[in-house]
Design a protein around this motif. Structure first.
Motif, PDB file in Angstrom:
ATOM      1  N   UNK A 190       0.829  -1.206   0.000  1.00 48.87           N
ATOM      2  CA  UNK A 190       0.000   0.000   0.000  1.00 48.87           C
ATOM      3  C   UNK A 190       0.858   1.249   0.000  1.00 48.87           C
ATOM      4  N   UNK A 191       1.926   1.249   0.803  1.00 45.34           N
ATOM      5  CA  UNK A 191       2.804   2.419   0.849  1.00 45.34           C
ATOM      6  C   UNK A 191       3.457   2.654  -0.510  1.00 45.34           C
ATOM      7  N   UNK A 192       3.915   1.566  -1.144  1.00 48.89           N
ATOM      8  CA  UNK A 192       4.564   1.704  -2.445  1.00 48.89           C
ATOM      9  C   UNK A 192       3.593   2.248  -3.490  1.00 48.89           C
ATOM     10  N   UNK A 193       2.365   1.700  -3.483  1.00 48.29           N
ATOM     11  CA  UNK A 193       1.370   2.162  -4.446  1.00 48.29           C
ATOM     12  C   UNK A 193       1.026   3.627  -4.222  1.00 48.29           C
ATOM     13  N   UNK A 194       0.888   4.002  -2.951  1.00 45.83           N
ATOM     14  CA  UNK A 194       0.553   5.391  -2.645  1.00 45.83           C
ATOM     15  C   UNK A 194       1.689   6.304  -3.091  1.00 45.83           C
ATOM     16  N   UNK A 195       2.937   5.893  -2.842  1.00 46.00           N
ATOM     17  CA  UNK A 195       4.075   6.714  -3.235  1.00 46.00           C
ATOM     18  C   UNK A 195       4.155   6.910  -4.728  1.00 46.00           C
ATOM     19  N   UNK A 196       3.908   5.833  -5.483  1.00 44.94           N
ATOM     20  CA  UNK A 196       3.926   5.961  -6.931  1.00 44.94           C
ATOM     21  C   UNK A 196       2.808   6.863  -7.422  1.00 44.94           C
ATOM     22  N   UNK A 197       1.661   6.730  -6.774  1.00 44.98           N
ATOM     23  CA  UNK A 197       0.503   7.506  -7.203  1.00 44.98           C
ATOM     24  C   UNK A 197       0.708   8.984  -6.934  1.00 44.98           C
ATOM     25  N   UNK A 198       1.517   9.288  -5.965  1.00 34.82           N
ATOM     26  CA  UNK A 198       1.663  10.688  -5.566  1.00 34.82           C
ATOM     27  C   UNK A 198       3.041  11.249  -5.865  1.00 34.82           C
ATOM     28  N   UNK A 199       3.737  10.627  -6.817  1.00 35.51           N
ATOM     29  CA  UNK A 199       4.983  11.229  -7.296  1.00 35.51           C
ATOM     30  C   UNK A 199       4.633  12.342  -8.270  1.00 35.51           C
ATOM     31  N   UNK A 200       4.054  13.370  -7.722  1.00 38.64           N
ATOM     32  CA  UNK A 200       3.621  14.501  -8.543  1.00 38.64           C
ATOM     33  C   UNK A 200       4.135  15.780  -7.911  1.00 38.64           C
ATOM     34  N   UNK A 201       4.118  16.815  -8.698  1.00 41.23           N
ATOM     35  CA  UNK A 201       4.551  18.112  -8.199  1.00 41.23           C
ATOM     36  C   UNK A 201       3.441  19.124  -8.438  1.00 41.23           C
ATOM     37  N   UNK A 202       3.444  20.152  -7.634  1.00 40.75           N
ATOM     38  CA  UNK A 202       2.438  21.194  -7.778  1.00 40.75           C
ATOM     39  C   UNK A 202       3.053  22.398  -8.485  1.00 40.75           C
ATOM     40  N   UNK A 203       2.379  22.824  -9.522  1.00 37.97           N
ATOM     41  CA  UNK A 203       2.818  24.017 -10.234  1.00 37.97           C
ATOM     42  C   UNK A 203       2.319  25.236  -9.471  1.00 37.97           C
ATOM     43  N   UNK A 204       3.165  26.215  -9.327  1.00 40.46           N
ATOM     44  CA  UNK A 204       2.770  27.403  -8.581  1.00 40.46           C
ATOM     45  C   UNK A 204       1.589  28.074  -9.271  1.00 40.46           C
ATOM     46  N   UNK A 205       0.691  28.604  -8.465  1.00 33.56           N
ATOM     47  CA  UNK A 205      -0.529  29.222  -9.001  1.00 33.56           C
ATOM     48  C   UNK A 205      -0.211  30.335  -9.990  1.00 33.56           C
ATOM     49  N   UNK A 246       4.519  16.185 -18.807  1.00 35.05           N
ATOM     50  CA  UNK A 246       5.459  15.071 -18.690  1.00 35.05           C
ATOM     51  C   UNK A 246       5.975  14.905 -17.269  1.00 35.05           C
ATOM     52  N   UNK A 247       5.985  15.984 -16.493  1.00 34.90           N
ATOM     53  CA  UNK A 247       6.515  15.941 -15.132  1.00 34.90           C
ATOM     54  C   UNK A 247       5.530  15.353 -14.130  1.00 34.90           C
ATOM     55  N   UNK A 248       4.274  15.168 -14.512  1.00 34.93           N
ATOM     56  CA  UNK A 248       3.210  14.715 -13.622  1.00 34.93           C
ATOM     57  C   UNK A 248       2.924  15.769 -12.563  1.00 34.93           C
ATOM     58  N   UNK A 249       1.734  16.264 -12.600  1.00 35.99           N
ATOM     59  CA  UNK A 249       1.326  17.310 -11.670  1.00 35.99           C
ATOM     60  C   UNK A 249       0.046  16.874 -10.976  1.00 35.99           C
ATOM     61  N   UNK A 250      -0.387  17.676 -10.005  1.00 36.25           N
ATOM     62  CA  UNK A 250      -1.609  17.349  -9.293  1.00 36.25           C
ATOM     63  C   UNK A 250      -2.765  17.216 -10.278  1.00 36.25           C
ATOM     64  N   UNK A 251      -3.680  16.280 -10.012  1.00 33.35           N
ATOM     65  CA  UNK A 251      -4.757  16.014 -10.982  1.00 33.35           C
ATOM     66  C   UNK A 251      -5.559  17.236 -11.398  1.00 33.35           C
TER      67      UNK A 251
END
Length: 514
Positions: A190-205, A246-251
């Motif tokens: 579960x921890x591994x799946x959660x970590x992969x799912x949330x390897x995202x970054x937030x773009x500044x507003x 390509x960098x993966x960001x928040x949904x």
């Protein structure tokens, strides 16, 4: 005598408790809040609180919001939570919530008061940003599923596995060795799946706002700016957006980026076909714009991309496909602008197909579009005005052989553009060329010459494929047997040939179009 503890409260001692978290306030703290809650308030909650207990969501307002499966109502319950009222003396603002979620205040208001039409990716992003426990939600996250248990609430996969016997006890108070190892392995997975799912970054507003502003500016410059510069800027902005995706960001930000990408690919489609006559490249851009608009889950954006694709298909000579795409766009269109654009594209295709009866039905129905709904994204080339619709209907009537109606409609459209939008040189040029054709259909060579006279002096950078295409058709007609004995037709044909050969529109190499 006052109530017990009253004097101690006034002096900052006694058993005063923080209205925010309920902890005892230190005797030397004269403020209303404990030091921790005071820090939260002074920082204006730069990020959503991540330490909220499950009890925070156990209110009637939250329960009703979750049961309604409406994220906007969840937002409202969150903002108006008693905890915020106790700490700040007022609800959280829509602006603050929007800042947390990476969206504008107006969109928060729209979500709270509109229909529950968000896609799952957006729902997941908003829920994670606000740290809402997954088991309270009505939708699943990647790697999870949802089912109702006996009391009407949701269970996650972990809860289901527990109920199905993962945690079986061989002796009171003891887990079996097998179940313990299984549980440990499950927790690690579960921890591994959660970590992969949330390897995202937030773009500044501010970066998202800058992209939004450039998308809007390009839409305006598309109408009145330098065509080649607009094409290059659209291409650069598209590449910048692709790099962020390509960098993966928040949904929730990913959904916005796909909408921006759909717009820029739409600009490139229109520029490729309308500016430079490269219709295959335009069709490729249209297909990508349609796909991105699907991911962005925006019906109006889908309608816009479909209408663009209809226009490109039309100039490729695939009139049946153009009519079908435009009809689908009309079914999706929400705003008046979108509905008129779709009707215009369908009318032109039907005219070329010779389906005059259906064409007239489309014209009649478009005149009954009473909706004044509009989107804040509709400006520049995104906006399709009533007068542009009149221009397209005039052209459709021209191609359908109704030159008298066409001439009246095109004349009205030209006057309106010269008065209200003289900067839209590309549309004005096509109207003049279409008017010239309507005059030639009535064997009025002088009227045709007068119509296109201003085009002969156009700057080379403004001579785009739309006007070249029409001028070639005029030249072919003037050189036909119908005008073989007309000196005026011969003179006008010579002028048009000089126009066609004196300067060609900027060409784009294949590498540029990738």
């Amino acid at each position: 005598m006052g109530a017990p503890g009253r004097r101690g409260d006034q002096l900052g001692g006694g058993d005063r408790r923080c209205p925010g978290c309920g902890t005892l306030i230190a005797a030397d703290n004269t403020a209303r809040l404990c030091s921790r809650c005071h820090r939260d308030q002074s920082d204006q909650l730069s990020t959503p609180p991540s330490d909220l207990k499950n009890e925070f969501f156990d209110t009637e307002e939250f329960q009703a919001a979750f049961e309604s499966q409406h994220m906007g109502r969840v937002f409202r319950a969150y903002r108006n939570h008693p905890r915020h009222l106790q700490i700040y003396g007022k609800p959280l603002s829509q602006e603050l919530l929007g800042r947390w979620l990476g969206i504008k205040q107006g969109y928060v208001s729209k979500l709270e008061n509109g229909s529950a039409d968000l896609n799952t990716k957006a729902l997941q992003g908003y829920s994670d940003a606000l740290h809402i426990p997954h088991q309270l939600l009505w939708f699943a996250f990647p790697g999870e599923s949802r089912r109702f248990n006996g009391n009407g609430s949701h269970e996650s996969d972990v809860e289901q596995s527990t109920n199905l016997g993962w945690w079986r006890k061989d002796e009171p108070g003891q887990l079996s060795r097998r179940s313990t190892s299984e549980l440990i392995a499950l927790a690690a997975s579960e921890s591994a799946q959660f970590g992969l799912r949330h390897e995202v970054s937030e773009i500044h507003a501010s970066s998202m706002e800058q992209i939004d502003e450039e998308v809007r500016r390009l839409s305006i410059d598309f109408v009145a700016g330098d065509p080649f510069d607009t094409f290059l800027r659209s291409r650069q902005l598209r590449d910048d957006i692709f790099a962020l995706l390509d960098k993966r960001v928040f949904p929730h930000q990913e959904r916005m980026l796909y909408a921006f990408a759909a717009r820029t690919c739409g600009y490139l489609a229109a520029a490729s076909s309308d500016f430079y006559g490269q219709y295959d490249a335009g069709a490729d851009h249209c297909r990508v714009a349609r796909r991105f608009s699907d991911i962005a889950d925006s019906p109006e954006l889908r309608a816009w991309a479909l209408s663009l694709h209809s226009g490109v298909s039309f100039w490729q000579g695939n009139w049946t496909q153009a009519a079908t795409l435009a009809e689908r766009a009309g079914e999706l269109a929400i705003t008046r602008s979108g509905a008129l654009r779709a009707a215009s594209m369908q009318a032109r295709a039907l005219a070329r197909l010779g389906d005059v009866e259906h064409l007239q039905a489309i014209v009649d129905s478009s005149q009954e579009v009473h909706s004044d709904a509009h989107s804040e994204d509709e400006n520049g080339m995104i906006l399709f005005s009533d007068i542009n619709h009149l221009r397209c209907i005039g052209t459709a009537n021209l191609w359908a052989g109704r030159s008298v109606e066409a001439q009246e409609q095109l004349t009205r459209a030209l006057r309106s553009y010269l008065s209200d939008a003289p900067e839209d040189f590309a549309v004005i040029a096509t109207i003049r060329a279409d008017l010239a054709l309507s005059f030639l259909n009535g064997r009025d060579v002088d009227g045709a010459a007068e119509s296109i006279s201003p085009l002969l002096d156009m700057e080379s950078g403004q001579r785009l494929e739309g006007v070249y295409r029409r001028m070639r058709n005029l030249c072919s007609l003037l050189q036909s047997d119908e005008y073989a004995n007309s000196a005026a037709a011969s003179d006008l044909s010579t002028c048009i040939e000089e126009f066609l050969t004196s300067s060609r529109p900027v060409t784009i190499d294949a590498d540029e179009e990738q």
